[in-house]
Design a protein around this motif. Structure first.
Motif, PDB file in Angstrom:
ATOM      1  N   VAL A   1     -12.478  -9.074  -0.004  1.00 47.68           N
ATOM      2  CA  VAL A   1     -12.741  -9.567  -0.963  1.00 47.68           C
ATOM      3  C   VAL A   1     -13.143  -8.697  -2.449  1.00 47.68           C
ATOM      4  CG1 VAL A   1     -13.130 -11.774  -0.551  1.00 47.68           C
ATOM      5  CG2 VAL A   1     -15.034 -10.414  -0.846  1.00 47.68           C
ATOM      6  N   PRO A   2     -12.092  -8.843  -3.235  1.00 43.28           N
ATOM      7  CA  PRO A   2     -12.239  -7.660  -4.502  1.00 43.28           C
ATOM      8  C   PRO A   2     -13.965  -8.108  -4.706  1.00 43.28           C
ATOM      9  CG  PRO A   2     -10.630  -9.271  -4.814  1.00 43.28           C
ATOM     10  CD  PRO A   2     -11.235  -9.807  -4.065  1.00 43.28           C
ATOM     11  N   GLU A   3     -14.574  -6.724  -4.704  1.00 38.52           N
ATOM     12  CA  GLU A   3     -15.530  -6.064  -5.907  1.00 38.52           C
ATOM     13  C   GLU A   3     -16.203  -7.362  -6.899  1.00 38.52           C
ATOM     14  OE1 GLU A   3     -17.018  -1.901  -4.946  1.00 38.52           O
ATOM     15  OE2 GLU A   3     -15.658  -2.213  -6.830  1.00 38.52           O
TER      16      GLU A   3
ATOM     17  N   CYS B   1      -8.430   1.735  -5.131  1.00 41.22           N
ATOM     18  CA  CYS B   1      -8.657   0.707  -5.138  1.00 41.22           C
ATOM     19  C   CYS B   1      -8.815  -0.002  -3.805  1.00 41.22           C
ATOM     20  CB  CYS B   1      -6.633   0.124  -5.896  1.00 41.22           C
ATOM     21  SG  CYS B   1      -6.393   0.556  -7.672  1.00 41.22           S
ATOM     22  N   GLY B   2      -8.464   0.619  -3.015  1.00 35.02           N
ATOM     23  CA  GLY B   2      -8.962  -0.022  -2.167  1.00 35.02           C
ATOM     24  C   GLY B   2      -7.709   0.344  -1.011  1.00 35.02           C
ATOM     25  N   SER B   3      -8.103  -0.828   0.024  1.00 34.94           N
ATOM     26  CA  SER B   3      -6.469  -0.922   0.986  1.00 34.94           C
ATOM     27  C   SER B   3      -5.398  -0.946   0.524  1.00 34.94           C
ATOM     28  CB  SER B   3      -7.415  -1.280   2.620  1.00 34.94           C
ATOM     29  OG  SER B   3      -6.201  -1.968   3.144  1.00 34.94           O
ATOM     30  N   SER B   4      -4.512  -1.017   0.016  1.00 32.74           N
ATOM     31  CA  SER B   4      -3.267  -1.370  -0.164  1.00 32.74           C
ATOM     32  C   SER B   4      -2.536  -2.602   1.294  1.00 32.74           C
ATOM     33  CB  SER B   4      -1.679  -0.871   0.182  1.00 32.74           C
ATOM     34  OG  SER B   4      -1.121  -1.156   0.045  1.00 32.74           O
ATOM     35  N   ASN B   5      -3.293  -2.678   2.305  1.00 31.90           N
ATOM     36  CA  ASN B   5      -2.824  -3.523   3.471  1.00 31.90           C
ATOM     37  C   ASN B   5      -3.441  -4.777   2.469  1.00 31.90           C
ATOM     38  OD1 ASN B   5      -2.518  -5.278   5.568  1.00 31.90           O
ATOM     39  ND2 ASN B   5      -3.541  -4.207   6.350  1.00 31.90           N
ATOM     40  N   HIS B   6      -4.927  -4.599   2.236  1.00 26.93           N
ATOM     41  CA  HIS B   6      -5.166  -5.977   1.865  1.00 26.93           C
ATOM     42  C   HIS B   6      -4.981  -6.509   0.233  1.00 26.93           C
ATOM     43  CE1 HIS B   6      -9.009  -4.265   3.964  1.00 26.93           C
ATOM     44  NE2 HIS B   6      -8.407  -4.967   4.875  1.00 26.93           N
ATOM     45  N   TRP B   7      -4.029  -5.652  -0.545  1.00 20.89           N
ATOM     46  CA  TRP B   7      -3.822  -5.804  -1.339  1.00 20.89           C
ATOM     47  C   TRP B   7      -2.960  -6.896  -1.471  1.00 20.89           C
ATOM     48  CZ3 TRP B   7      -5.724  -5.901  -6.545  1.00 20.89           C
ATOM     49  CH2 TRP B   7      -6.828  -5.445  -7.261  1.00 20.89           C
ATOM     50  N   ALA B   8      -1.905  -6.514  -0.710  1.00 18.67           N
ATOM     51  CA  ALA B   8      -0.342  -6.567  -0.628  1.00 18.67           C
ATOM     52  C   ALA B   8      -0.541  -8.237   0.137  1.00 18.67           C
ATOM     53  CB  ALA B   8       0.286  -5.978   0.521  1.00 18.67           C
ATOM     54  N   ASN B   9      -1.260  -8.208   1.341  1.00 18.80           N
ATOM     55  CA  ASN B   9      -1.655  -9.233   2.226  1.00 18.80           C
ATOM     56  C   ASN B   9      -3.150 -10.537   2.302  1.00 18.80           C
ATOM     57  OD1 ASN B   9       0.683  -8.911   4.037  1.00 18.80           O
ATOM     58  ND2 ASN B   9      -0.843  -6.609   4.988  1.00 18.80           N
ATOM     59  N   THR B  10      -3.731  -9.590   1.618  1.00 17.81           N
ATOM     60  CA  THR B  10      -5.442 -10.912   1.595  1.00 17.81           C
ATOM     61  C   THR B  10      -5.367 -11.337   0.381  1.00 17.81           C
ATOM     62  OG1 THR B  10      -6.485  -9.732   2.957  1.00 17.81           O
ATOM     63  CG2 THR B  10      -8.102 -10.995   1.307  1.00 17.81           C
TER      64      THR B  10
ATOM     65  N   ALA C   1      -8.515 -10.077  -9.726  1.00 16.32           N
ATOM     66  CA  ALA C   1      -9.128  -9.450  -8.705  1.00 16.32           C
ATOM     67  C   ALA C   1      -9.090  -8.586  -9.743  1.00 16.32           C
ATOM     68  CB  ALA C   1      -8.242  -8.333  -8.138  1.00 16.32           C
ATOM     69  N   LEU C   2     -11.141  -8.362  -9.960  1.00 20.34           N
ATOM     70  CA  LEU C   2     -11.337  -7.298 -11.190  1.00 20.34           C
ATOM     71  C   LEU C   2     -12.289  -6.341 -10.235  1.00 20.34           C
ATOM     72  CD1 LEU C   2     -13.209 -10.335 -13.331  1.00 20.34           C
ATOM     73  CD2 LEU C   2     -10.573  -8.893 -13.343  1.00 20.34           C
ATOM     74  N   GLY C   3     -12.188  -5.725  -8.698  1.00 27.38           N
ATOM     75  CA  GLY C   3     -12.507  -4.469  -8.738  1.00 27.38           C
ATOM     76  C   GLY C   3     -11.732  -4.294  -7.372  1.00 27.38           C
ATOM     77  N   MET C   4     -12.606  -3.185  -6.790  1.00 21.97           N
ATOM     78  CA  MET C   4     -11.562  -2.856  -5.795  1.00 21.97           C
ATOM     79  C   MET C   4     -11.412  -3.589  -4.720  1.00 21.97           C
ATOM     80  SD  MET C   4     -13.915   0.163  -3.955  1.00 21.97           S
ATOM     81  CE  MET C   4     -12.786   0.810  -2.978  1.00 21.97           C
ATOM     82  N   MET C   5     -10.453  -3.656  -3.561  1.00 21.24           N
ATOM     83  CA  MET C   5     -10.752  -4.396  -2.322  1.00 21.24           C
ATOM     84  C   MET C   5     -11.714  -3.548  -1.675  1.00 21.24           C
ATOM     85  SD  MET C   5      -8.703  -7.030  -3.360  1.00 21.24           S
ATOM     86  CE  MET C   5      -8.447  -7.977  -1.412  1.00 21.24           C
ATOM     87  N   LYS C   6     -12.702  -4.976  -0.409  1.00 24.09           N
ATOM     88  CA  LYS C   6     -13.627  -4.489   0.255  1.00 24.09           C
ATOM     89  C   LYS C   6     -14.218  -5.769   1.116  1.00 24.09           C
ATOM     90  CE  LYS C   6     -17.682  -3.089  -0.597  1.00 24.09           C
ATOM     91  NZ  LYS C   6     -19.388  -2.532  -1.370  1.00 24.09           N
ATOM     92  N   LYS C   7     -14.891  -4.725   1.876  1.00 25.69           N
ATOM     93  CA  LYS C   7     -15.004  -6.652   3.221  1.00 25.69           C
ATOM     94  C   LYS C   7     -17.355  -6.456   2.838  1.00 25.69           C
ATOM     95  CE  LYS C   7     -14.061  -6.098   7.306  1.00 25.69           C
ATOM     96  NZ  LYS C   7     -13.576  -5.672   8.985  1.00 25.69           N
ATOM     97  N   VAL C   8     -16.856  -7.811   2.722  1.00 26.70           N
ATOM     98  CA  VAL C   8     -17.897  -8.271   2.094  1.00 26.70           C
ATOM     99  C   VAL C   8     -18.782  -9.134   3.597  1.00 26.70           C
ATOM    100  CG1 VAL C   8     -19.663  -9.326   1.113  1.00 26.70           C
ATOM    101  CG2 VAL C   8     -18.038  -7.770  -0.156  1.00 26.70           C
ATOM    102  N   ASN C   9     -19.333  -8.987   4.173  1.00 20.18           N
ATOM    103  CA  ASN C   9     -19.815 -10.600   5.185  1.00 20.18           C
ATOM    104  C   ASN C   9     -18.397 -10.446   5.718  1.00 20.18           C
ATOM    105  OD1 ASN C   9     -22.362 -10.632   3.724  1.00 20.18           O
ATOM    106  ND2 ASN C   9     -21.896 -12.054   2.445  1.00 20.18           N
TER     107      ASN C   9
END
Length: 263
Positions: free
Chosen positions: A38-40, A89-98, A26-34
């Motif tokens: 995923v990371p930016e 960084c975005g959602s910790s839930n997404h870092w941890a689980n995704t 990952a080279l960017g914050m976690m976010k929803k894409v489509n």
């Protein structure tokens, strides 16, 4: 071995190593894409992945642990690729689980820190520190030693030439393996110099999510085989994920293959 000395009095609670044809750095914050988390930005690396998860002693902050490993990194040649802290960084839930697939890393967003870097010897590093709501602090390290696609392809070619015992996993739900255990044990007895490879393939729907599904399928199936009397030391695991070869009609896209290979 881990690339750095662990934080003082920390406890290594989980360690693993495997070949991964598609590690996502990952080279960017976690976010929803489509509709997919995923990371930016990200980079995909084929290589040998070593993972280390530490529990930091009570009373120490996630920032303390993060800065410790950051200072250790300063002692070696490296290139920092991305760093974030807190809600940036975005959602910790997404870092941890995704991203990492480790639920215990889900913590307070204001108490999370992430760093991605390339070490001078060619390895790639992902560092994540977080404090949970119960005040416990964890640090996770992913270290990838890259290998060429040709090396990875040689491995998958070798696996495809093995004696196929079964194709079993469909749609993310492991089928019962009770009927497979007898066949596996017979094969291992017949070929004492062989090992059983559990090779997992993912499908559509996002690289990170697919990879975590594959890891969980393999772990679940391996655990059931061991309970059924299969020696754990004769089980090898490989998560191919969505970068596996295109399959013939009728072969499940999401599956685990049981391959018996001579050493």
């Amino acid at each position: 071995a881990a690339p750095f000395e662990p934080y003082l009095h920390s406890t290594l609670i989980e360690e693993s190593a495997e070949v991964v044809p598609e590690y996502r750095l990952a080279l960017g914050m976690m976010k929803k894409v489509n509709g997919v988390i995923v990371p930016e930005e990200s980079r995909f690396i084929a290589g040998e992945l070593s993972r280390y998860t530490y529990r930091i002693p009570d009373g120490h902050r996630s920032e303390d642990a993060f800065r410790y490993y950051q200072s250790m990194l300063q002692g070696v040649a490296h290139t920092e690729l991305f760093r974030c802290s807190g809600r940036s960084c975005g959602s910790s839930n997404h870092w941890a689980n995704t991203q990492f697939g480790i639920s215990r890393l889900y913590g307070l967003e204001r108490e999370q820190h992430y760093l991605a870097a390339q070490i001078g010897d060619g390895r790639w590093l992902a560092l994540y520190a977080v404090q949970r709501g119960n005040k416990r602090v964890f640090v996770h390290l992913d270290v990838v030693r890259p290998v060429s696609r040709s090396e990875t392809n040689k491995l998958t070619d070798r696996l495809s030439s093995g004696k196929r015992l079964l194709v079993e996993v469909i749609g993310g739900t492991p089928a019962p393996v009770d009927g497979v255990i007898v066949e596996v044990r017979k094969g291992l007895q017949q070929y004492p110099a062989s090992k059983l490879w559990l090779v997992g393939y993912g499908g559509e729907g996002g690289v990170g999510q697919s990879r975590q599904q594959v890891d969980k399928w393999i772990d679940d199936v391996a655990a059931k085989l061991v309970v059924g009397g299969v020696e754990s030391g004769r089980i090898e695991r490989l998560a191919i994920g969505i970068l596996g070869p295109v399959q013939s009609p009728g072969v499940p896209e999401q599956r685990i293959e049981f391959l018996l290979l001579s050493e």
